[in-house]
Design a protein around this motif. Structure first.
Motif, PDB file in Angstrom:
ATOM      1  N   ILE A 236      34.619  37.127  46.080  1.00 55.40           N
ATOM      2  CA  ILE A 236      35.898  37.828  46.133  1.00 55.40           C
ATOM      3  C   ILE A 236      37.035  36.814  46.305  1.00 55.40           C
ATOM      4  O   ILE A 236      36.992  35.951  47.174  1.00 55.40           O
ATOM      5  N   GLY A 237      38.053  36.940  45.443  1.00 59.64           N
ATOM      6  CA  GLY A 237      39.181  36.021  45.474  1.00 59.64           C
ATOM      7  C   GLY A 237      39.084  34.886  44.480  1.00 59.64           C
ATOM      8  O   GLY A 237      40.086  34.191  44.243  1.00 59.64           O
ATOM      9  N   ASP A 238      37.920  34.661  43.874  1.00 58.59           N
ATOM     10  CA  ASP A 238      37.772  33.597  42.886  1.00 58.59           C
ATOM     11  C   ASP A 238      38.432  34.003  41.568  1.00 58.59           C
ATOM     12  O   ASP A 238      38.470  35.181  41.204  1.00 58.59           O
ATOM     13  N   VAL A 239      38.936  33.017  40.847  1.00 59.75           N
ATOM     14  CA  VAL A 239      39.468  33.225  39.501  1.00 59.75           C
ATOM     15  C   VAL A 239      38.384  32.787  38.522  1.00 59.75           C
ATOM     16  O   VAL A 239      38.001  31.616  38.497  1.00 59.75           O
ATOM     17  N   VAL A 240      37.889  33.734  37.719  1.00 57.01           N
ATOM     18  CA  VAL A 240      36.726  33.477  36.885  1.00 57.01           C
ATOM     19  C   VAL A 240      37.014  33.881  35.450  1.00 57.01           C
ATOM     20  O   VAL A 240      37.920  34.667  35.162  1.00 57.01           O
ATOM     21  N   ASP A 241      36.198  33.337  34.562  1.00 59.25           N
ATOM     22  CA  ASP A 241      36.206  33.702  33.149  1.00 59.25           C
ATOM     23  C   ASP A 241      34.806  34.180  32.808  1.00 59.25           C
ATOM     24  O   ASP A 241      33.854  33.396  32.801  1.00 59.25           O
ATOM     25  N   LEU A 242      34.659  35.487  32.544  1.00 56.70           N
ATOM     26  CA  LEU A 242      33.365  36.079  32.242  1.00 56.70           C
ATOM     27  C   LEU A 242      33.186  36.364  30.757  1.00 56.70           C
ATOM     28  O   LEU A 242      32.277  37.097  30.378  1.00 56.70           O
TER      29      LEU A 242
ATOM     30  N   ASP B 106      42.718  41.218  35.686  1.00 55.52           N
ATOM     31  CA  ASP B 106      43.319  40.156  34.892  1.00 55.52           C
ATOM     32  C   ASP B 106      44.792  39.988  35.227  1.00 55.52           C
ATOM     33  O   ASP B 106      45.339  40.672  36.097  1.00 55.52           O
ATOM     34  N   VAL B 107      45.454  39.072  34.510  1.00 53.45           N
ATOM     35  CA  VAL B 107      46.844  38.731  34.817  1.00 53.45           C
ATOM     36  C   VAL B 107      47.789  39.885  34.521  1.00 53.45           C
ATOM     37  O   VAL B 107      48.876  39.968  35.093  1.00 53.45           O
ATOM     38  N   ASN B 108      47.391  40.797  33.643  1.00 53.39           N
ATOM     39  CA  ASN B 108      48.224  41.952  33.323  1.00 53.39           C
ATOM     40  C   ASN B 108      48.014  43.126  34.272  1.00 53.39           C
ATOM     41  O   ASN B 108      48.648  44.175  34.101  1.00 53.39           O
ATOM     42  N   GLY B 109      47.132  42.977  35.243  1.00 48.28           N
ATOM     43  CA  GLY B 109      46.890  44.045  36.205  1.00 48.28           C
ATOM     44  C   GLY B 109      45.760  44.980  35.846  1.00 48.28           C
ATOM     45  O   GLY B 109      45.482  45.919  36.595  1.00 48.28           O
ATOM     46  N   THR B 110      45.086  44.753  34.729  1.00 47.32           N
ATOM     47  CA  THR B 110      43.970  45.606  34.331  1.00 47.32           C
ATOM     48  C   THR B 110      42.734  45.266  35.141  1.00 47.32           C
ATOM     49  O   THR B 110      42.369  44.090  35.269  1.00 47.32           O
ATOM     50  N   LEU B 111      42.083  46.278  35.681  1.00 54.08           N
ATOM     51  CA  LEU B 111      40.869  46.083  36.465  1.00 54.08           C
ATOM     52  C   LEU B 111      39.662  46.280  35.554  1.00 54.08           C
ATOM     53  O   LEU B 111      39.433  47.367  35.028  1.00 54.08           O
ATOM     54  N   TRP B 112      38.875  45.224  35.386  1.00 57.19           N
ATOM     55  CA  TRP B 112      37.698  45.255  34.534  1.00 57.19           C
ATOM     56  C   TRP B 112      36.452  45.473  35.395  1.00 57.19           C
ATOM     57  O   TRP B 112      36.264  44.789  36.402  1.00 57.19           O
ATOM     58  N   HIS B 113      35.613  46.420  34.990  1.00 56.57           N
ATOM     59  CA  HIS B 113      34.323  46.658  35.634  1.00 56.57           C
ATOM     60  C   HIS B 113      33.246  46.073  34.718  1.00 56.57           C
ATOM     61  O   HIS B 113      32.968  46.620  33.644  1.00 56.57           O
ATOM     62  N   VAL B 114      32.660  44.977  35.125  1.00 55.75           N
ATOM     63  CA  VAL B 114      31.703  44.250  34.296  1.00 55.75           C
ATOM     64  C   VAL B 114      30.310  44.426  34.888  1.00 55.75           C
ATOM     65  O   VAL B 114      30.080  44.129  36.062  1.00 55.75           O
ATOM     66  N   ARG B 115      29.377  44.925  34.082  1.00 57.99           N
ATOM     67  CA  ARG B 115      28.001  45.039  34.532  1.00 57.99           C
ATOM     68  C   ARG B 115      27.395  43.651  34.661  1.00 57.99           C
ATOM     69  O   ARG B 115      27.553  42.803  33.780  1.00 57.99           O
ATOM     70  N   ASN B 116      26.685  43.412  35.755  1.00 61.72           N
ATOM     71  CA  ASN B 116      26.128  42.087  36.003  1.00 61.72           C
ATOM     72  C   ASN B 116      25.102  41.681  34.958  1.00 61.72           C
ATOM     73  O   ASN B 116      24.937  40.494  34.675  1.00 61.72           O
ATOM     74  N   GLY B 117      24.406  42.660  34.378  1.00 66.50           N
ATOM     75  CA  GLY B 117      23.431  42.321  33.353  1.00 66.50           C
ATOM     76  C   GLY B 117      24.052  41.823  32.065  1.00 66.50           C
ATOM     77  O   GLY B 117      23.360  41.225  31.231  1.00 66.50           O
ATOM     78  N   GLU B 118      25.344  42.062  31.871  1.00 71.86           N
ATOM     79  CA  GLU B 118      26.033  41.614  30.667  1.00 71.86           C
ATOM     80  C   GLU B 118      26.754  40.288  30.858  1.00 71.86           C
ATOM     81  O   GLU B 118      27.363  39.776  29.914  1.00 71.86           O
TER      82      GLU B 118
ATOM     83  N   ARG C 242      27.714  34.095  31.142  1.00 70.90           N
ATOM     84  CA  ARG C 242      28.254  32.836  31.653  1.00 70.90           C
ATOM     85  C   ARG C 242      29.374  33.145  32.623  1.00 70.90           C
ATOM     86  O   ARG C 242      30.024  34.187  32.522  1.00 70.90           O
ATOM     87  N   VAL C 243      29.572  32.250  33.560  1.00 69.80           N
ATOM     88  CA  VAL C 243      30.625  32.408  34.559  1.00 69.80           C
ATOM     89  C   VAL C 243      31.393  31.097  34.644  1.00 69.80           C
ATOM     90  O   VAL C 243      30.822  30.051  34.974  1.00 69.80           O
ATOM     91  N   GLY C 244      32.671  31.150  34.313  1.00 75.36           N
ATOM     92  CA  GLY C 244      33.549  29.994  34.495  1.00 75.36           C
ATOM     93  C   GLY C 244      34.409  30.213  35.726  1.00 75.36           C
ATOM     94  O   GLY C 244      35.353  31.004  35.686  1.00 75.36           O
ATOM     95  N   ASN C 245      34.050  29.545  36.831  1.00 74.97           N
ATOM     96  CA  ASN C 245      34.752  29.735  38.097  1.00 74.97           C
ATOM     97  C   ASN C 245      35.781  28.621  38.270  1.00 74.97           C
ATOM     98  O   ASN C 245      35.430  27.443  38.338  1.00 74.97           O
ATOM     99  N   GLN C 246      37.047  28.998  38.337  1.00 77.88           N
ATOM    100  CA  GLN C 246      38.146  28.040  38.431  1.00 77.88           C
ATOM    101  C   GLN C 246      38.609  27.798  39.861  1.00 77.88           C
ATOM    102  O   GLN C 246      39.637  27.150  40.064  1.00 77.88           O
ATOM    103  N   SER C 247      37.870  28.293  40.844  1.00 76.32           N
ATOM    104  CA  SER C 247      38.342  28.192  42.226  1.00 76.32           C
ATOM    105  C   SER C 247      37.254  27.737  43.180  1.00 76.32           C
ATOM    106  O   SER C 247      37.332  28.004  44.377  1.00 76.32           O
ATOM    107  N   GLN C 248      36.249  27.055  42.695  1.00 79.59           N
ATOM    108  CA  GLN C 248      35.202  26.549  43.571  1.00 79.59           C
ATOM    109  C   GLN C 248      35.361  25.053  43.756  1.00 79.59           C
ATOM    110  O   GLN C 248      35.429  24.297  42.790  1.00 79.59           O
TER     111      GLN C 248
END
Length: 329
Positions: free
Chosen positions: A153-159, A178-190, A193-199
């Protein structure tokens, strides 16, 4: 007075207690011991998950001035949450499986017909394998995402399809805004790749195009000097963790030479540092009388060794053309 060694009633009593009740008791004791061993192994696994967490960059005071350093304290709190989540899930699943098998064994010892139960379980298993395989995939992927600390929670990621700030991490669904305020619900099975920009840390990389005939050595010194002054900036200076670096010439075209500069920053602050760095580069180019070359422009040069007509001669950036025939020097 003579006492009888045994009696039929006593023999029947011992035979009864040594038969089904004893086997039921053995099953219960075995389930209890196996459950305890499973919890012990789960604690070992949770400890391994916790130890696998990398240290993160946190803010500390050094002689009264804030400084960003690597520290395992923040990682310890995060790894404790991960270990608790994974431990609770594994404990629940293990306990349910162990006691379900023990219950079936007890019913079998009591001579109940468990054939219909096993047949129903087999049919239910087949139905789940076809109808709920995506659900099982989501949960298994969610467990590994949490266990490996891929995002939090709080990480900036690219899924892939969705990128932004993580607002919730579940075992089945991850929520990203996202940056436009849209809340995306992403199933973990889909999530492939995870690009984490805050680790751990981040890096600001800026490619600066300069005119082709610019003295690259002097230009590199100017860029490095301006980038170093960025550490004294009251707005973004504290977010820079290391001295800026000029990596050299990144590209060469007929119009320009691209110089790459990199600045290492704390997580989630690379964009603020990049904006401030671009502003400083713009001011420096204006001060030196240079312009960012236009794309697809036509450059016409006269015969000789001098620069193109009208090229700015000011600044420390241009090479001093001493001893060149036809020059004023």
């Amino acid at each position: 007075m003579l006492f009888p060694m045994s009696s039929p009633a006593l023999d029947l009593s011992w035979q009864f207690w040594l038969d089904k009740p004893l086997r039921v008791l053995v099953v219960l004791l075995g389930a209890t011991v196996l459950s305890a061993v499973a919890r012990l192994l789960i604690r070992r696994v949770s400890g391994g998950i916790a130890r696998g967490t990398r240290s993160r960059i946190v803010r500390r005071l050094d002689r009264g001035r804030p400084r960003w350093v690597e520290d395992a304290g923040l990682a310890g709190a995060r790894q404790a949450q991960r270990a608790t989540t994974i431990g609770s899930v594994l404990s629940s699943v293990g306990t349910v499986l162990i006691w379900a098998v023990a219950l079936l064994m007890i019913l079998s010892e009591l001579e109940y017909d468990i054939g219909p139960v096993l047949a129903s379980a087999g049919i239910a298993g087949v139905a789940l394998s076809f109808g709920a395989q995506s659900l099982v995939k989501d949960y298994l992927s969610g467990i590994f995402i949490v266990a490996e600390d891929q995002l939090g929670i709080g990480d900036v990621v690219d899924l892939g399809e969705a990128s932004g700030t993580v607002e919730a991490v579940g075992l089945r669904v991850t929520q990203v805004r996202d940056v436009n305020g849209t809340l995306w619900h992403v199933r973990n099975g889909e999530i492939l790749r995870v690009g984490n920009q805050s680790q751990g840390w981040a890096r600001c990389v800026l490619d600066l195009p300069v005119p082709y005939d610019t003295n690259i050595e002097l230009m590199t010194e100017l860029i490095l000097h301006e980038a170093a002054l960025l550490r004294d900036d009251p707005k973004v200076g504290e977010f820079i963790t290391e001295d800026p670096e000029v990596w050299g010439v990144e590209a060469v075209t007929g119009e320009s030479v691209t110089v790459r500069v990199a600045v290492r920053t704390v997580p989630l602050k690379q964009w603020d540092v990049a904006r401030a760095l671009r502003l400083r580069m713009k001011i420096m180019l204006d001060r030196e009388g240079l312009q960012v070359p236009l794309l697809n422009q036509t450059v016409i040069r006269q015969a000789g060794t001098g620069p193109a007509p009208g090229a700015p001669e000011t600044g420390q950036v241009r090479a001093v053309r001493r001893g060149v025939p036809g020059s004023d020097a």
